[in-house]
Design a protein around this motif. Structure first.
Motif, PDB file in Angstrom:
ATOM      1  N   THR A  14       1.092  -1.478  -0.450  1.00  0.00           N
ATOM      2  CA  THR A  14      -0.150  -0.073  -0.058  1.00  0.00           C
ATOM      3  C   THR A  14       0.811   1.299  -0.396  1.00  0.00           C
ATOM      4  OG1 THR A  14      -0.580   0.283   2.470  1.00  0.00           O
ATOM      5  CG2 THR A  14      -1.561  -1.079   0.849  1.00  0.00           C
ATOM      6  N   PHE A  15       1.977   0.675   0.766  1.00  0.00           N
ATOM      7  CA  PHE A  15       3.390   2.408   0.411  1.00  0.00           C
ATOM      8  C   PHE A  15       4.179   2.555  -0.864  1.00  0.00           C
ATOM      9  CE2 PHE A  15       1.848   1.858   4.669  1.00  0.00           C
ATOM     10  CZ  PHE A  15       1.571   2.906   4.693  1.00  0.00           C
ATOM     11  N   GLY A  16       3.845   0.707  -1.717  1.00  0.00           N
ATOM     12  CA  GLY A  16       4.789   1.096  -3.053  1.00  0.00           C
ATOM     13  C   GLY A  16       6.154   0.367  -2.537  1.00  0.00           C
ATOM     14  N   PHE A  53      10.958  -3.421  11.933  1.00  0.00           N
ATOM     15  CA  PHE A  53      11.613  -3.609  10.956  1.00  0.00           C
ATOM     16  C   PHE A  53      11.439  -1.863   9.604  1.00  0.00           C
ATOM     17  CE2 PHE A  53      11.726  -4.255   5.993  1.00  0.00           C
ATOM     18  CZ  PHE A  53      12.956  -5.021   5.915  1.00  0.00           C
ATOM     19  N   ILE A  54      10.842  -0.878   9.778  1.00  0.00           N
ATOM     20  CA  ILE A  54      10.840   0.029   9.307  1.00  0.00           C
ATOM     21  C   ILE A  54      11.649   0.934   9.078  1.00  0.00           C
ATOM     22  CG2 ILE A  54       9.091   2.113   9.347  1.00  0.00           C
ATOM     23  CD1 ILE A  54       6.517   0.314   9.691  1.00  0.00           C
ATOM     24  N   THR A  91      14.611   5.494  -1.772  1.00  0.00           N
ATOM     25  CA  THR A  91      13.016   5.795  -2.242  1.00  0.00           C
ATOM     26  C   THR A  91      12.191   6.193  -3.208  1.00  0.00           C
ATOM     27  OG1 THR A  91      13.435   8.448  -2.120  1.00  0.00           O
ATOM     28  CG2 THR A  91      13.672   7.298   0.616  1.00  0.00           C
ATOM     29  N   SER A  92      13.089   5.709  -4.810  1.00  0.00           N
ATOM     30  CA  SER A  92      12.656   6.024  -5.821  1.00  0.00           C
ATOM     31  C   SER A  92      14.040   5.342  -7.011  1.00  0.00           C
ATOM     32  CB  SER A  92      12.432   7.179  -6.643  1.00  0.00           C
ATOM     33  OG  SER A  92      13.715   7.913  -6.453  1.00  0.00           O
ATOM     34  N   ILE A  93      13.239   4.545  -7.993  1.00  0.00           N
ATOM     35  CA  ILE A  93      14.188   3.912  -8.636  1.00  0.00           C
ATOM     36  C   ILE A  93      13.656   3.958  -9.750  1.00  0.00           C
ATOM     37  CG2 ILE A  93      15.212   1.354  -9.025  1.00  0.00           C
ATOM     38  CD1 ILE A  93      14.538   0.780  -6.661  1.00  0.00           C
ATOM     39  N   SER A  94      14.413   4.860 -10.541  1.00  0.00           N
ATOM     40  CA  SER A  94      14.441   4.193 -12.651  1.00  0.00           C
ATOM     41  C   SER A  94      15.197   4.081 -13.231  1.00  0.00           C
ATOM     42  CB  SER A  94      14.547   6.495 -12.745  1.00  0.00           C
ATOM     43  OG  SER A  94      14.450   6.163 -14.367  1.00  0.00           O
ATOM     44  N   GLU A  95      14.792   2.704 -14.248  1.00  0.00           N
ATOM     45  CA  GLU A  95      15.408   2.093 -14.943  1.00  0.00           C
ATOM     46  C   GLU A  95      14.966   2.038 -15.859  1.00  0.00           C
ATOM     47  OE1 GLU A  95      17.246  -2.337 -14.283  1.00  0.00           O
ATOM     48  OE2 GLU A  95      18.237  -0.554 -12.100  1.00  0.00           O
ATOM     49  N   ASN A  96      15.662   2.234 -17.059  1.00  0.00           N
ATOM     50  CA  ASN A  96      15.093   2.162 -18.213  1.00  0.00           C
ATOM     51  C   ASN A  96      13.176   2.232 -18.732  1.00  0.00           C
ATOM     52  OD1 ASN A  96      17.332   0.928 -19.315  1.00  0.00           O
ATOM     53  ND2 ASN A  96      17.522  -1.529 -18.364  1.00  0.00           N
ATOM     54  N   GLY A  97      13.419   3.486 -18.710  1.00  0.00           N
ATOM     55  CA  GLY A  97      11.996   3.564 -18.791  1.00  0.00           C
ATOM     56  C   GLY A  97      11.485   3.547 -17.611  1.00  0.00           C
ATOM     57  N   MET A 115       9.142   3.644  -9.823  1.00  0.00           N
ATOM     58  CA  MET A 115       8.789   3.459  -9.337  1.00  0.00           C
ATOM     59  C   MET A 115       9.067   4.705  -7.914  1.00  0.00           C
ATOM     60  SD  MET A 115       9.174  -0.637  -7.489  1.00  0.00           S
ATOM     61  CE  MET A 115      10.242  -0.607  -6.307  1.00  0.00           C
ATOM     62  N   SER A 116       8.659   4.475  -6.903  1.00  0.00           N
ATOM     63  CA  SER A 116       9.378   5.233  -5.551  1.00  0.00           C
ATOM     64  C   SER A 116       7.511   5.479  -4.584  1.00  0.00           C
ATOM     65  CB  SER A 116       8.830   7.014  -5.777  1.00  0.00           C
ATOM     66  OG  SER A 116       7.716   7.552  -6.439  1.00  0.00           O
ATOM     67  N   TRP A 117       8.544   4.951  -3.295  1.00  0.00           N
ATOM     68  CA  TRP A 117       8.176   5.064  -2.208  1.00  0.00           C
ATOM     69  C   TRP A 117       7.180   5.869  -1.689  1.00  0.00           C
ATOM     70  CZ3 TRP A 117      11.159   2.048   1.296  1.00  0.00           C
ATOM     71  CH2 TRP A 117      12.442   0.732   0.394  1.00  0.00           C
ATOM     72  N   ASN A 118       5.688   5.486  -1.038  1.00  0.00           N
ATOM     73  CA  ASN A 118       5.374   6.751   0.087  1.00  0.00           C
ATOM     74  C   ASN A 118       5.819   7.239   1.422  1.00  0.00           C
ATOM     75  OD1 ASN A 118       3.475   8.155   1.693  1.00  0.00           O
ATOM     76  ND2 ASN A 118       1.399   7.506   0.923  1.00  0.00           N
ATOM     77  N   ILE A 119       7.032   7.911   1.826  1.00  0.00           N
ATOM     78  CA  ILE A 119       7.997   7.442   2.864  1.00  0.00           C
ATOM     79  C   ILE A 119       6.699   8.527   3.868  1.00  0.00           C
ATOM     80  CG2 ILE A 119      10.237   8.593   3.981  1.00  0.00           C
ATOM     81  CD1 ILE A 119      10.335   6.814   1.705  1.00  0.00           C
ATOM     82  N   GLU A 120       6.429   9.547   3.268  1.00  0.00           N
ATOM     83  CA  GLU A 120       5.523  10.181   4.446  1.00  0.00           C
ATOM     84  C   GLU A 120       4.496   9.025   4.964  1.00  0.00           C
ATOM     85  OE1 GLU A 120       6.634  12.544   6.664  1.00  0.00           O
ATOM     86  OE2 GLU A 120       8.044  12.915   5.046  1.00  0.00           O
ATOM     87  N   GLY A 121       3.618   8.508   4.086  1.00  0.00           N
ATOM     88  CA  GLY A 121       2.102   7.870   4.454  1.00  0.00           C
ATOM     89  C   GLY A 121       3.973   6.652   5.516  1.00  0.00           C
ATOM     90  N   LEU A 122       4.665   5.611   4.735  1.00  0.00           N
ATOM     91  CA  LEU A 122       5.388   5.482   5.644  1.00  0.00           C
ATOM     92  C   LEU A 122       5.297   5.435   7.212  1.00  0.00           C
ATOM     93  CD1 LEU A 122       6.047   2.066   6.140  1.00  0.00           C
ATOM     94  CD2 LEU A 122       8.523   2.715   4.752  1.00  0.00           C
ATOM     95  N   LYS A 123       5.813   6.699   7.584  1.00  0.00           N
ATOM     96  CA  LYS A 123       6.837   7.068   9.054  1.00  0.00           C
ATOM     97  C   LYS A 123       5.416   7.585   9.657  1.00  0.00           C
ATOM     98  CE  LYS A 123      10.623   9.604   7.532  1.00  0.00           C
ATOM     99  NZ  LYS A 123      11.346  11.015   7.092  1.00  0.00           N
TER     100      LYS A 123
END
Length: 104
Positions: free
Chosen positions: A13-15, A53-54, A62-68, A71-79
């Motif tokens: 749910t947080f990506g 674990f969090i 927190t974000s990954i970009s590769e070959n187009g 993906m990123s995470w909802n860090i504030e939501g996770l906190k």
């Protein structure tokens, strides 16, 4: 639903997609097998293990970009979820910036 399925879906749910090693670490720290059925008696133990674990997740990119593909995470939501779990289960919230009042 198994414990591993529950943990995976909660973080999704947080990506965040967890590896098998992540799931094993969380289930081992809860004392419950990842293949066990998720039920009412397990929820507290699993939730506390997830909360512990969090902080290690926040050390990752927190974000990954590769070959187009990106993906990123909802860090504030996770906190916020971490703070919720800490408050609910009486754990110390080590990620909060909220001031603390201490009496000497």
């Amino acid at each position: 639903m198994t414990v591993n399925d529950y943990i995976s879906q909660k973080f999704q749910t947080f990506g965040i997609s967890l590896s098998e090693a992540d799931l094993l670490e969380i289930s081992l720290s809860s004392g419950i097998s990842g293949e066990d059925e998720m039920d009412q008696p397990n929820i507290g133990l699993v939730s506390v293990a997830m909360a512990k674990f969090i902080p290690s997740l926040l050390l990752r990119a927190t974000s990954i970009s590769e070959n187009g593909f990106s993906m990123s995470w909802n860090i504030e939501g996770l906190k916020e979820y971490y703070s919720f779990l800490c408050k609910k289960y009486g754990l110390e919230d080590t990620l909060s910036d909220k001031p603390k009042v201490r009496f000497l």
